[in-house]
Design a protein around this motif. Structure first.
Motif, PDB file in Angstrom:
ATOM      1  N   ASN A   9      46.581  56.784  60.468  1.00 19.98           N
ATOM      2  CA  ASN A   9      47.597  55.981  61.023  1.00 19.98           C
ATOM      3  C   ASN A   9      47.397  55.266  61.968  1.00 19.98           C
ATOM      4  OD1 ASN A   9      49.431  56.889  58.931  1.00 19.98           O
ATOM      5  ND2 ASN A   9      50.237  58.564  60.215  1.00 19.98           N
ATOM      6  N   SER A  10      46.156  55.477  62.678  1.00 22.20           N
ATOM      7  CA  SER A  10      46.007  54.522  64.207  1.00 22.20           C
ATOM      8  C   SER A  10      45.540  53.254  63.466  1.00 22.20           C
ATOM      9  CB  SER A  10      44.925  55.253  64.818  1.00 22.20           C
ATOM     10  OG  SER A  10      43.711  55.409  64.114  1.00 22.20           O
ATOM     11  N   PRO A  11      45.829  52.086  64.275  1.00 19.11           N
ATOM     12  CA  PRO A  11      45.683  50.804  63.975  1.00 19.11           C
ATOM     13  C   PRO A  11      44.112  50.389  63.956  1.00 19.11           C
ATOM     14  CG  PRO A  11      46.773  50.886  66.139  1.00 19.11           C
ATOM     15  CD  PRO A  11      46.778  52.149  65.581  1.00 19.11           C
ATOM     16  N   PRO A  12      43.626  49.567  63.329  1.00 17.00           N
ATOM     17  CA  PRO A  12      42.301  49.280  63.251  1.00 17.00           C
ATOM     18  C   PRO A  12      41.875  48.800  64.458  1.00 17.00           C
ATOM     19  CG  PRO A  12      43.469  48.143  61.623  1.00 17.00           C
ATOM     20  CD  PRO A  12      44.572  48.850  62.337  1.00 17.00           C
ATOM     21  N   LEU A  13      40.622  48.713  65.006  1.00 22.05           N
ATOM     22  CA  LEU A  13      40.247  48.213  66.398  1.00 22.05           C
ATOM     23  C   LEU A  13      39.120  47.168  66.155  1.00 22.05           C
ATOM     24  CD1 LEU A  13      39.785  52.088  67.803  1.00 22.05           C
ATOM     25  CD2 LEU A  13      41.657  50.354  68.212  1.00 22.05           C
ATOM     26  N   MET A  14      39.026  46.635  67.209  1.00 24.35           N
ATOM     27  CA  MET A  14      38.016  45.656  67.340  1.00 24.35           C
ATOM     28  C   MET A  14      37.365  45.553  68.801  1.00 24.35           C
ATOM     29  SD  MET A  14      40.344  42.064  68.143  1.00 24.35           S
ATOM     30  CE  MET A  14      41.523  42.009  69.419  1.00 24.35           C
ATOM     31  N   MET A  15      36.359  45.013  69.102  1.00 24.05           N
ATOM     32  CA  MET A  15      35.832  44.705  70.518  1.00 24.05           C
ATOM     33  C   MET A  15      36.427  43.735  70.913  1.00 24.05           C
ATOM     34  SD  MET A  15      33.997  47.622  70.474  1.00 24.05           S
ATOM     35  CE  MET A  15      33.500  47.014  72.149  1.00 24.05           C
ATOM     36  N   VAL A  29      36.603  43.531  81.211  1.00 24.95           N
ATOM     37  CA  VAL A  29      35.745  44.780  80.547  1.00 24.95           C
ATOM     38  C   VAL A  29      35.595  44.355  79.140  1.00 24.95           C
ATOM     39  CG1 VAL A  29      36.003  46.840  82.325  1.00 24.95           C
ATOM     40  CG2 VAL A  29      37.878  46.196  80.436  1.00 24.95           C
ATOM     41  N   TYR A  30      34.325  45.005  78.678  1.00 19.68           N
ATOM     42  CA  TYR A  30      34.135  44.711  77.113  1.00 19.68           C
ATOM     43  C   TYR A  30      34.493  46.154  76.580  1.00 19.68           C
ATOM     44  CZ  TYR A  30      31.275  44.222  72.740  1.00 19.68           C
ATOM     45  OH  TYR A  30      30.830  44.291  71.633  1.00 19.68           O
ATOM     46  N   GLU A  31      35.434  46.211  75.682  1.00 16.18           N
ATOM     47  CA  GLU A  31      35.762  47.648  75.066  1.00 16.18           C
ATOM     48  C   GLU A  31      36.553  47.411  73.798  1.00 16.18           C
ATOM     49  OE1 GLU A  31      38.762  48.722  78.153  1.00 16.18           O
ATOM     50  OE2 GLU A  31      40.106  46.979  77.515  1.00 16.18           O
ATOM     51  N   GLU A  32      37.066  48.666  73.152  1.00 21.80           N
ATOM     52  CA  GLU A  32      37.831  48.534  72.184  1.00 21.80           C
ATOM     53  C   GLU A  32      39.293  48.327  72.275  1.00 21.80           C
ATOM     54  OE1 GLU A  32      35.739  51.544  68.774  1.00 21.80           O
ATOM     55  OE2 GLU A  32      37.310  52.241  70.511  1.00 21.80           O
ATOM     56  N   ALA A  33      40.034  47.417  71.421  1.00 17.11           N
ATOM     57  CA  ALA A  33      41.251  46.985  71.432  1.00 17.11           C
ATOM     58  C   ALA A  33      41.818  46.790  70.326  1.00 17.11           C
ATOM     59  CB  ALA A  33      41.183  45.723  72.295  1.00 17.11           C
ATOM     60  N   PRO A  34      43.282  47.180  69.894  1.00 13.16           N
ATOM     61  CA  PRO A  34      43.980  47.238  68.796  1.00 13.16           C
ATOM     62  C   PRO A  34      43.538  45.698  68.208  1.00 13.16           C
ATOM     63  CG  PRO A  34      45.387  47.982  70.608  1.00 13.16           C
ATOM     64  CD  PRO A  34      44.246  47.536  71.158  1.00 13.16           C
ATOM     65  N   ARG A  35      43.459  45.726  66.958  1.00 18.10           N
ATOM     66  CA  ARG A  35      43.119  44.410  66.035  1.00 18.10           C
ATOM     67  C   ARG A  35      44.419  43.908  65.611  1.00 18.10           C
ATOM     68  NH1 ARG A  35      39.566  43.872  60.488  1.00 18.10           N
ATOM     69  NH2 ARG A  35      40.683  42.061  59.771  1.00 18.10           N
ATOM     70  N   ALA A 110      41.027  34.564  72.653  1.00 19.80           N
ATOM     71  CA  ALA A 110      40.034  34.699  71.567  1.00 19.80           C
ATOM     72  C   ALA A 110      38.603  35.217  72.182  1.00 19.80           C
ATOM     73  CB  ALA A 110      39.654  33.389  70.895  1.00 19.80           C
ATOM     74  N   ALA A 111      38.610  35.910  73.051  1.00 15.52           N
ATOM     75  CA  ALA A 111      37.273  36.563  73.653  1.00 15.52           C
ATOM     76  C   ALA A 111      37.584  38.108  73.022  1.00 15.52           C
ATOM     77  CB  ALA A 111      37.281  36.758  75.266  1.00 15.52           C
ATOM     78  N   ALA A 112      37.321  38.074  71.778  1.00 14.63           N
ATOM     79  CA  ALA A 112      37.524  38.918  70.918  1.00 14.63           C
ATOM     80  C   ALA A 112      37.013  39.048  69.557  1.00 14.63           C
ATOM     81  CB  ALA A 112      39.070  39.532  70.838  1.00 14.63           C
ATOM     82  N   GLU A 113      36.796  39.867  68.643  1.00 13.88           N
ATOM     83  CA  GLU A 113      36.317  39.921  67.522  1.00 13.88           C
ATOM     84  C   GLU A 113      37.467  38.949  66.377  1.00 13.88           C
ATOM     85  OE1 GLU A 113      33.380  43.284  66.247  1.00 13.88           O
ATOM     86  OE2 GLU A 113      35.181  44.156  66.860  1.00 13.88           O
ATOM     87  N   ILE A 320      31.649  31.641  74.622  1.00 17.54           N
ATOM     88  CA  ILE A 320      31.185  32.974  74.420  1.00 17.54           C
ATOM     89  C   ILE A 320      31.037  33.069  72.757  1.00 17.54           C
ATOM     90  CG2 ILE A 320      32.241  35.405  74.043  1.00 17.54           C
ATOM     91  CD1 ILE A 320      33.745  34.971  76.680  1.00 17.54           C
ATOM     92  N   LEU A 321      29.802  33.841  72.467  1.00 16.15           N
ATOM     93  CA  LEU A 321      29.551  34.033  70.820  1.00 16.15           C
ATOM     94  C   LEU A 321      29.997  35.395  70.399  1.00 16.15           C
ATOM     95  CD1 LEU A 321      26.061  32.411  70.908  1.00 16.15           C
ATOM     96  CD2 LEU A 321      27.989  31.139  70.414  1.00 16.15           C
ATOM     97  N   VAL A 322      30.761  35.269  69.329  1.00 12.14           N
ATOM     98  CA  VAL A 322      30.936  36.648  68.877  1.00 12.14           C
ATOM     99  C   VAL A 322      30.332  36.953  67.475  1.00 12.14           C
ATOM    100  CG1 VAL A 322      32.831  37.887  67.859  1.00 12.14           C
ATOM    101  CG2 VAL A 322      33.462  36.164  69.653  1.00 12.14           C
ATOM    102  N   PRO A 323      29.487  37.862  67.420  1.00 13.27           N
ATOM    103  CA  PRO A 323      28.737  37.957  66.396  1.00 13.27           C
ATOM    104  C   PRO A 323      29.363  38.378  64.955  1.00 13.27           C
ATOM    105  CG  PRO A 323      28.370  39.898  67.811  1.00 13.27           C
ATOM    106  CD  PRO A 323      29.399  38.863  68.408  1.00 13.27           C
TER     107      PRO A 323
END
Ligand code: NAP
Length: 323
Positions: A9-15, A29-35, A110-113, A320-323
């Motif tokens: 049930n946990s929400p999908p994550l993104m960097m 900080v560069y980390e996981e966050a809820p998508r 938008a500094a995220a996936e 910032i480039l997001v791969p």
């Protein structure tokens, strides 16, 4: 069993690049966050490039909405990417569309996936225009247009002064004002910037030091401060009585505006879908110069923000480039 349920049930994550406390680049900080998930009339964009306006970490709306703290926050509101999900009610965009735009400043950037924005805040990116270029142009070009078209209604032959004529916003102001046919005077801080300002269309270039005085008092129909520090009094004095001063960083001084008999205005850019479409066409036709100073991967997003206080390798936006 409980653990399994929780995991499912946990929400999908993104960097993402996030700040948990108000401050400067040191908080990032560069980390996981809820998508994020798009709501009605919203889309989710898989970010490819996110451009930086360094001053954004000082804007109140970066940190709060309606006076309420909204940390942790994701910065960088200028982006390009591919639509990954559409919310209910979105009819003119589809998954897979390449888009660029501006995220509202009082929500995550938008500094995220992934970033979720109202569908009206993006336009399709023309084929052949890179994500980096589109992301770099969105905010400064729209700000420059709004300043010239909606705030001043600048016309051919009018005399315009731009303080900081080769910054991110300043470079678009110079190009658009030249295209309108105004007589454009800009201030810059170096001989290198002087050459660039002339190439962008400036008729007169004044190489200033931070404390220098304007030479021509009451000489301009319109003056725009595109530097980002305190607006010096000479900017007010440079406008003819009845003329206009546009300030981008903070509300101007009413006292000084009254002293010189001018109107002084501060505005915050609004994202306009039709303007983004116009901008997409201008970039695709190579009718405007979009300069890129340097790029950083998302994982080095903090260093990207820290680079704002260091000399740039070349003029332009930091992306910032997001791969
Ligand atoms: N209201 C809005 O909607 C809105 C939207 C976008 C941006 N902004 C604001 O607009 C301001 C500019 O943003 P930006 O992204 O264009 O910043 P930027 O790219 O850093 O541009 C600032 C420019 O000012 C120049 N400069 C610095 N000191 C100067 C001086 N004393 N005389 C002449 N030029 C000087 C810098 O030149 P050097 O690099 O040579 O020092 C640089 O070219 C910021 O305050 C930002 O917050 C407002």
């Amino acid at each position: 069993m409980d653990a399994e349920l929780t995991a499912t049930n946990s929400p999908p994550l993104m960097m993402a690049l996030r700040a948990h406390k108000r401050g400067g680049p040191e908080q990032l900080v560069y980390e996981e966050a809820p998508r994020p998930v798009p709501g009605p009339d919203e889309i989710c964009v898989a970010v490819r490039a996110a451009a930086i306006t360094f001053a954004e970490l000082t804007w109140p709306e970066t940190w709060e909405v309606d006076g309420i703290d909204r940390t942790p926050i994701i910065p960088s509101h200028e982006f390009a990417g591919v639509v990954s999900e559409i919310g209910p009610g979105v009819i003119d965009l589809a998954v897979g569309d390449s888009v660029f735009g501006i995220a509202p400043f009082n929500r995550d950037g938008a500094a995220a996936e992934f970033v979720v924005v109202p569908a009206a805040c993006v336009a399709r990116k023309e084929t052949g225009v890179s994500d980096v270029t589109a992301a770099a142009a969105a905010l400064p070009a729209l700000t420059a247009w709004e300043a010239l078209r909606d705030q001043t209604h600048l016309t051919a032959g009018q005399r315009l002064l731009i303080r900081g004529g080769t910054g991110a916003v300043g470079a678009f102001l110079t190009q658009f004002a030249h295209a309108i046919g105004a007589e454009v005077t800009v201030t810059v801080t170096s001989a290198l910037a002087e050459a660039r300002a002339r190439r962008l269309g400036a008729d007169h270039v004044d190489v200033t030091t931070p404390h220098s005085e304007a030479r021509d008092q009451k000489a301009f129909d319109v003056a725009i401060d595109a530097v980002g520090d305190n607006v010096p009094e000479w900017m007010y004095a440079s406008v003819r009585p009845g003329g206009q001063l546009i300030v981008l960083q903070e509300p101007p001084s009413k006292e000084l505006a009254d002293k010189y008999g001018i109107s002084a205005v501060f505005f915050v850019v609004s994202t306009r879908h039709e303007r983004l479409e116009e901008l997409a066409a201008l970039i695709a036709a190579s009718q405007i110069e979009v300069a890129i100073a340097q790029t950083f991967p998302l994982s080095a997003g903090r260093a990207a923000y820290e680079s704002g206080s260091l000399p740039k390798p070349r003029p332009g936006k930091t992306v910032i480039l997001v791969p």
